[in-house]
Structures are given as C-alpha cells and as structure tokens.
Design a protein around this motif. Structure first.
Motif, PDB file in Angstrom:
ATOM      1  N   LYS A 229       0.840  -1.031   0.014  1.00 49.64           N
ATOM      2  CA  LYS A 229       0.064  -0.034  -0.060  1.00 49.64           C
ATOM      3  C   LYS A 229       0.907   1.309  -0.137  1.00 49.64           C
ATOM      4  O   LYS A 229       0.713   2.090  -0.693  1.00 49.64           O
ATOM      5  N   LEU A 230       1.863   1.207   1.012  1.00 50.50           N
ATOM      6  CA  LEU A 230       2.924   2.399   0.757  1.00 50.50           C
ATOM      7  C   LEU A 230       3.408   2.538  -0.461  1.00 50.50           C
ATOM      8  O   LEU A 230       3.716   3.728  -1.079  1.00 50.50           O
ATOM      9  N   THR A 231       3.971   1.310  -1.009  1.00 49.17           N
ATOM     10  CA  THR A 231       4.484   1.611  -2.600  1.00 49.17           C
ATOM     11  C   THR A 231       3.560   2.230  -3.401  1.00 49.17           C
ATOM     12  O   THR A 231       4.118   3.019  -4.086  1.00 49.17           O
ATOM     13  N   SER A 232       2.520   1.875  -3.517  1.00 47.36           N
ATOM     14  CA  SER A 232       1.357   2.409  -4.460  1.00 47.36           C
ATOM     15  C   SER A 232       1.123   4.036  -4.033  1.00 47.36           C
ATOM     16  O   SER A 232       1.021   4.788  -5.055  1.00 47.36           O
ATOM     17  N   ARG A 233       1.406   4.359  -2.764  1.00 46.29           N
ATOM     18  CA  ARG A 233       1.168   5.926  -2.403  1.00 46.29           C
ATOM     19  C   ARG A 233       2.416   6.683  -2.870  1.00 46.29           C
ATOM     20  O   ARG A 233       2.379   7.784  -3.143  1.00 46.29           O
ATOM     21  N   TYR A 234       3.510   6.139  -2.755  1.00 42.90           N
ATOM     22  CA  TYR A 234       4.965   6.623  -3.278  1.00 42.90           C
ATOM     23  C   TYR A 234       5.022   6.744  -4.774  1.00 42.90           C
ATOM     24  O   TYR A 234       5.369   7.560  -5.380  1.00 42.90           O
ATOM     25  N   THR A 235       4.200   5.885  -5.136  1.00 45.29           N
ATOM     26  CA  THR A 235       4.271   5.876  -6.833  1.00 45.29           C
ATOM     27  C   THR A 235       3.504   6.936  -7.221  1.00 45.29           C
ATOM     28  O   THR A 235       3.990   7.706  -8.298  1.00 45.29           O
ATOM     29  N   TRP A 236       2.327   7.127  -6.784  1.00 50.70           N
ATOM     30  CA  TRP A 236       1.809   8.603  -6.799  1.00 50.70           C
ATOM     31  C   TRP A 236       2.274   9.735  -6.505  1.00 50.70           C
ATOM     32  O   TRP A 236       2.481  10.809  -7.336  1.00 50.70           O
ATOM     33  N   LEU A 237       3.086   9.655  -5.453  1.00 52.81           N
ATOM     34  CA  LEU A 237       3.678  10.856  -4.898  1.00 52.81           C
ATOM     35  C   LEU A 237       5.091  11.164  -5.881  1.00 52.81           C
ATOM     36  O   LEU A 237       5.274  12.547  -6.301  1.00 52.81           O
ATOM     37  N   ASP A 238       5.618  10.312  -6.164  1.00 52.78           N
ATOM     38  CA  ASP A 238       6.717  10.333  -7.400  1.00 52.78           C
ATOM     39  C   ASP A 238       6.094  11.149  -8.537  1.00 52.78           C
ATOM     40  O   ASP A 238       7.154  11.943  -9.077  1.00 52.78           O
ATOM     41  N   LYS A 239       4.888  10.968  -8.849  1.00 59.41           N
ATOM     42  CA  LYS A 239       4.363  11.555 -10.102  1.00 59.41           C
ATOM     43  C   LYS A 239       3.960  13.137  -9.739  1.00 59.41           C
ATOM     44  O   LYS A 239       4.233  14.145 -10.470  1.00 59.41           O
ATOM     45  N   GLU A 240       3.578  13.242  -8.643  1.00 57.55           N
ATOM     46  CA  GLU A 240       3.290  14.455  -7.930  1.00 57.55           C
ATOM     47  C   GLU A 240       4.646  15.597  -7.860  1.00 57.55           C
ATOM     48  O   GLU A 240       4.310  16.527  -8.095  1.00 57.55           O
ATOM     49  N   LEU A 241       5.744  14.731  -7.678  1.00 59.13           N
ATOM     50  CA  LEU A 241       6.887  15.716  -7.484  1.00 59.13           C
ATOM     51  C   LEU A 241       7.583  15.927  -8.565  1.00 59.13           C
ATOM     52  O   LEU A 241       8.563  16.465  -8.663  1.00 59.13           O
ATOM     53  N   ALA A 242       7.092  15.346  -9.742  1.00 56.07           N
ATOM     54  CA  ALA A 242       7.900  15.525 -11.161  1.00 56.07           C
ATOM     55  C   ALA A 242       7.890  16.975 -11.484  1.00 56.07           C
ATOM     56  O   ALA A 242       6.813  17.750 -11.289  1.00 56.07           O
ATOM     57  N   GLY A 243       9.327  17.443 -11.629  1.00 55.39           N
ATOM     58  CA  GLY A 243       9.285  19.113 -11.911  1.00 55.39           C
ATOM     59  C   GLY A 243       9.003  19.943 -10.905  1.00 55.39           C
ATOM     60  O   GLY A 243       8.919  21.415 -11.132  1.00 55.39           O
ATOM     61  N   LYS A 244       8.780  19.463  -9.672  1.00 57.05           N
ATOM     62  CA  LYS A 244       8.635  20.509  -8.344  1.00 57.05           C
ATOM     63  C   LYS A 244       9.732  20.265  -7.492  1.00 57.05           C
ATOM     64  O   LYS A 244      10.429  19.290  -7.071  1.00 57.05           O
ATOM     65  N   GLU A 245      10.166  21.642  -6.947  1.00 60.25           N
ATOM     66  CA  GLU A 245      11.119  21.468  -5.847  1.00 60.25           C
ATOM     67  C   GLU A 245      10.693  21.098  -4.527  1.00 60.25           C
ATOM     68  O   GLU A 245      11.286  20.339  -3.751  1.00 60.25           O
ATOM     69  N   TRP A 246       9.500  21.622  -4.366  1.00 56.82           N
ATOM     70  CA  TRP A 246       8.809  21.253  -2.942  1.00 56.82           C
ATOM     71  C   TRP A 246       7.286  20.592  -3.328  1.00 56.82           C
ATOM     72  O   TRP A 246       6.786  21.148  -4.236  1.00 56.82           O
TER      73      TRP A 246
END
Length: 202
Positions: A128-145
């Motif tokens: 479940k955590l892996t699925s959440r970090y998969t989403w987070l990784d996309k959210e952080l694309a091109g963002k500093e914070w």
C-alpha cells in the motif's frame, strides 16, 4: 514554548518547523516506550494520550496533533512562507497534503513498527505504501517542494515519515523524484539542526 518529542518520531516534523520558523523553544524528550520524561515525570500527566508531539505554549495551553501544531508554528512566522495564508485555496491544499501524509503515509508505516503485526499484513502494508509513493513520485515531477516554490511544513512532515522507509523495508529506489526531494529536504540547515539535536545525525 516547549516541544515534547521522541527522537526520530513524527515529532521531528514540528521540531523542523520550529527551526525553519526561527522561533525560540525548549525541547523536552518524552519516551514513547516508557512514557516518562528524562527526570522521571509521567508523560501521561502532561498528555493523557501518551504520544508525541505536544506543544506547550507560553501561557501553558497545550496543542496536540502534528498537523495542527505545524500550522500554528507556520502562522507565527508568516514571513517564512511555511504555510499559505488562512482562507486561501492554497491553505486548503496544504491541509489536503497534511491529511494525505497523516492518513496514507504516516499511518501506513504504523503496523510495520509493531512487533505483533503478522508478516502477511506487513506485506500488505508495504504494498500500500509503495502505491502511495508511486503517486507521490508523479506529483513531485518537476517540482522542488510539495507545494511548489516554497519549502513548507508539509515537506517537513513527509520527510519525517519517509525517513522510516529504510528501517521498515519499504524500497524507495523506484522513485527518483521522491529520492531527490528527500535529499533536498535533508540538506536544509534547519532540518540538519533538528536531526542533530535529536541524535539522528553525528
């Protein structure tokens, strides 16, 4: 102000925020195992819930729960841009992030720290955590914070709980954006100061 904390626990997040905000505070260690302070005081007498963080204000009032404490600290130093102004859509975006981190990431790690959790359930929790970090990784694309150009209290909270990945066997190698963001947060002087004070860095 006094911040009751336990080294490396979720209380690291408001500890970071206090350093980032440049506020004066006293650090008081409250063991999450013995529920006692270093002088032997019963921590349940201070916080009946027994967990950290707890922020004691100068007038003796207590604030519990990390997301509430984080926003309080940020609002004391608005010039630091740790949280958007109250009443704005961006403030609700911050609350959206804090809720996600608290319920989906923070609580996702909890069973992995409990020796009584069956191994089969730990596998489910890691997936479940892996699925959440998969989403987070996309959210952080091109963002500093997390919220764009400014480091904010949500970054400190996510950094704190993401530190738990290695000791609980959650593999972050597939997430380059998360790893790069985590390194940026970890390099901040305020983050280093908080971690050193808690004995997490030499």
């Amino acid at each position: 102000m006094k911040l009751y904390y336990s080294p490396g626990a979720c209380s690291l997040s408001p500890h970071i925020a206090l350093h980032e905000a440049g506020l004066a505070f006293e650090l008081v260690m409250a063991s999450t195992k013995s529920h006692k302070l270093q002088d032997g005081t019963d921590y349940y007498g201070i916080n009946p819930l027994g967990y950290v963080p707890l922020l004691e204000l100068d007038d003796g009032a207590h604030l519990r729960e990390g997301p509430a404490i984080l926003q309080y600290i940020a609002d004391l130093s608005p010039q630091k841009n740790l949280a958007p102004a109250n009443g704005t859509l961006q403030r609700y975006r911050l609350q959206e992030w804090l809720t996600f981190i608290g319920t989906e990431i923070h609580k996702g790690f909890s069973p992995l720290f409990n020796p009584a959790t069956p191994d089969a359930y730990k596998t489910i929790a890691r997936d479940k955590l892996t699925s959440r970090y998969t989403w987070l990784d996309k959210e952080l694309a091109g963002k500093e914070w997390l919220m764009g150009e400014h480091f904010g209290v949500a970054d400190g909270y996510l950094f704190t709980v993401t530190n738990w990945a290695k000791p609980t066997g959650v593999d972050l190698a597939p997430f380059p954006n998360v790893q790069a963001w985590h390194a940026r947060v970890g390099a901040r002087p305020a983050v280093q100061a908080a971690m050193k004070a808690e004995g997490l860095l030499k």
